[in-house]
Scaffold this active site. Structure first.
Site, PDB file in Angstrom:
ATOM      1  N   CYS A 149      46.539  16.453  59.172  1.00 45.07           N
ATOM      2  CA  CYS A 149      45.688  17.019  58.238  1.00 45.07           C
ATOM      3  C   CYS A 149      46.345  18.927  58.387  1.00 45.07           C
ATOM      4  CB  CYS A 149      44.845  17.150  58.070  1.00 45.07           C
ATOM      5  SG  CYS A 149      43.837  15.465  58.562  1.00 45.07           S
ATOM      6  N   CYS A 152      44.036  21.240  59.510  1.00 46.21           N
ATOM      7  CA  CYS A 152      42.601  21.474  60.912  1.00 46.21           C
ATOM      8  C   CYS A 152      43.983  21.649  61.966  1.00 46.21           C
ATOM      9  CB  CYS A 152      43.119  19.747  61.326  1.00 46.21           C
ATOM     10  SG  CYS A 152      41.943  19.327  62.534  1.00 46.21           S
ATOM     11  N   GLY A 209      41.887  13.882  67.747  1.00 48.76           N
ATOM     12  CA  GLY A 209      42.711  12.242  67.386  1.00 48.76           C
ATOM     13  C   GLY A 209      41.296  12.065  66.057  1.00 48.76           C
ATOM     14  N   GLU A 210      42.249  10.932  65.864  1.00 48.95           N
ATOM     15  CA  GLU A 210      41.929   9.697  65.191  1.00 48.95           C
ATOM     16  C   GLU A 210      40.915   9.452  65.800  1.00 48.95           C
ATOM     17  OE1 GLU A 210      39.832   8.123  62.071  1.00 48.95           O
ATOM     18  OE2 GLU A 210      41.232   8.962  61.662  1.00 48.95           O
ATOM     19  N   SER A 241      33.779   9.732  62.848  1.00 41.86           N
ATOM     20  CA  SER A 241      34.508   9.620  61.809  1.00 41.86           C
ATOM     21  C   SER A 241      35.703  10.254  61.884  1.00 41.86           C
ATOM     22  CB  SER A 241      33.920  11.760  61.983  1.00 41.86           C
ATOM     23  OG  SER A 241      35.231  12.312  60.772  1.00 41.86           O
ATOM     24  N   LEU A 264      36.715  13.520  54.380  1.00 43.64           N
ATOM     25  CA  LEU A 264      36.967  13.464  52.800  1.00 43.64           C
ATOM     26  C   LEU A 264      37.701  14.203  52.449  1.00 43.64           C
ATOM     27  CD1 LEU A 264      36.976  11.294  50.230  1.00 43.64           C
ATOM     28  CD2 LEU A 264      35.353  12.980  49.587  1.00 43.64           C
ATOM     29  N   HIS A 265      37.483  15.743  51.712  1.00 48.97           N
ATOM     30  CA  HIS A 265      38.269  16.740  51.179  1.00 48.97           C
ATOM     31  C   HIS A 265      38.544  17.599  50.077  1.00 48.97           C
ATOM     32  CE1 HIS A 265      36.989  17.586  55.641  1.00 48.97           C
ATOM     33  NE2 HIS A 265      37.495  16.486  56.005  1.00 48.97           N
ATOM     34  N   ASN A 340      37.001  26.987  58.606  1.00 46.50           N
ATOM     35  CA  ASN A 340      37.106  27.978  59.948  1.00 46.50           C
ATOM     36  C   ASN A 340      38.445  27.852  60.238  1.00 46.50           C
ATOM     37  OD1 ASN A 340      33.789  27.452  60.634  1.00 46.50           O
ATOM     38  ND2 ASN A 340      34.508  24.999  61.277  1.00 46.50           N
ATOM     39  N   CYS A 383      34.096  23.121  63.876  1.00 47.58           N
ATOM     40  CA  CYS A 383      34.981  22.097  63.331  1.00 47.58           C
ATOM     41  C   CYS A 383      36.487  22.420  62.596  1.00 47.58           C
ATOM     42  CB  CYS A 383      34.264  21.623  61.754  1.00 47.58           C
ATOM     43  SG  CYS A 383      35.179  20.327  61.183  1.00 47.58           S
TER      44      CYS A 383
END
Length: 405
Positions: A149, A152, A209-210, A241, A264-265, A340, A383
């Site tokens: 992402c 991130c 991580g996912e 999440s 989502l974003h 952030n 975050c």
């Protein structure tokens, strides 16, 4: 001014420092086992069949209620059994490489684990966020990430390995140790923690991580964390999440029963393809349909949609109106997250006035849309800021390292 603690110095508490994981690399870990596996482990060291149920409950109590990190602390277990367990297993904590404390009381730990196929020991970050009435622990599920992402920091670190159940539960144990959240332990002087109740009261699988790409390990770990006779963190206080691993969303509700948060974003596929590349595989239509049918979702237990505010990218009022349209019929709340920054990031945080206008429009449509207060920015604990320096060795290097060990 943020603080970094020297962990080589004695702890200013009446708790012995945890033994590093590197001291017991070859031993299986009892932490993270479910009750059946723990019972089998005890059978394997010679506990008689008629004692198995009692001994399993006894060890479980020492691990998760008393917080024992050494078999020697289990005083009502016979010396013979303690010695057998110590020879065969470990209950040591992950090694704490570094602990940082933000000016707002947020704590971040850099934890080191055995390689387990990565070729060298690996590190992850875990964050504790104290708030009025609760303390939230942000747990990492993988070392690195595959999802890339673009907003991130973790996404800039390639996946090294999945974390195992003992790695995952170990993060909760370390936090409770360091905060004095087990019986007979003391909270560090000056620590910012909830005034009453459990110091670690909530767990969010929102770290590195996912989680749904490490499904089995996460499921087992959360079953241990939520067990009412142990760590006893209610499933209603656990949130997972995901960036949108659609096939695993329904099983998460059915098998874990925890709260769901969606990273989502973006409200248009073309933008989300860029910001959250997994959208190319599982587009918005499929993701939102999985949310509409999420087991247990209701107005009393809404799905959280996380939306990072990126200046000039996804923060227009047209985006806000489309967000409201997309979520129609889903019991939802929207967490608006001011971006952030991290070293090398290509984005800026939306202007505060624009974030407030966005929130007001979503609120007027009937959706709660709190603006998340940035926490721990000064220690890169907010975050989207988590990352470690761990890298996976090439196969040839891993084999050589394993042979040398």
């Amino acid at each position: 001014m943020s603080v970094t603690l020297d962990l080589a110095a004695p702890l200013a508490r009446s708790v012995a420092p945890p033994r590093p994981a590197t001291a017991s690399l070859e031993k299986p870990h009892l932490v993270g086992m479910d009750r059946d596996a723990l019972s089998e482990a005890l059978r394997g060291v010679g506990v008689p069949e008629k004692q198995l149920r009692m001994r399993t409950s006894q060890i479980w109590h020492w691990l998760y209620v008393r917080g024992a990190s050494d078999f020697a602390a289990m005083r009502n277990v016979s010396r013979d059994l303690r010695e057998k367990l110590d020879a065969a297993f470990t209950v040591a904590r992950p090694e704490i490489v570094e602990e940082q404390i933000s000016t707002d009381g947020t704590r971040k730990w850099l934890l080191r684990y055995p390689s387990r196929g990565a070729g060298r020991p690996v590190e992850v970050e875990t964050v504790y966020i104290p708030e009025e009435g609760r303390g939230t622990l942000c747990v990492s599920s993988q070392v690195g990430c595959t999802l890339t992402c673009t907003f991130c920091h973790t996404g800039t670190q390639r996946l090294v390995r999945n974390l195992t159940p003992d790695d995952l539960v170990g993060q909760v144990m370390v936090a409770r140790d360091r905060l004095g959240d087990f019986p007979a332990q003391d909270t560090p002087d000056g620590a910012i923690v909830p005034a009453e109740g459990r110091l670690v009261s909530n767990v969010v699988m929102m770290g590195m991580g996912e989680p749904l790409y490490n499904y089995d390990n996460v499921r087992q770990a959360l079953a241990v964390v939520s067990d009412g006779d142990g760590l006893a963190i209610s499933r209603r206080r656990i949130t997972l999440s995901t960036s949108g691993v659609v096939p695993m969303i329904r099983p998460t509700g059915e098998e874990m029963g925890v709260g769901l948060a969606i990273s989502l974003h973006a409200v248009r596929d073309e933008l989300r393809d860029e910001l959250v590349p997994i959208n190319r595989k599982y587009p918005l239509k499929d993701l939102l349909e999985a949310c509409r049918t999420y087991p247990g979702a209701s107005n009393a237990r809404r799905i959280t949609f996380e939306y990072v505010m990126l200046k000039g990218v996804n923060d227009s009022l047209a985006d806000a109106r489309e967000l409201v349209r997309l979520l129609k019929g889903i019991p939802a709340k929207i967490n608006l997250i001011p971006f952030n920054p991290w070293p090398g990031s290509a984005y800026e945080c939306s202007d505060w006035d624009q974030i407030e206008r966005f929130a007001a429009l979503v609120n007027e449509a009937g959706y709660a849309s709190p603006i998340r207060t940035p926490r721990g920015r000064d220690i890169l604990a907010a975050c989207g800021q988590l990352k470690s320096e761990s890298e996976r060795l090439r196969k040839k290097e891993r084999l050589a390292a394993d042979a040398a060990a």
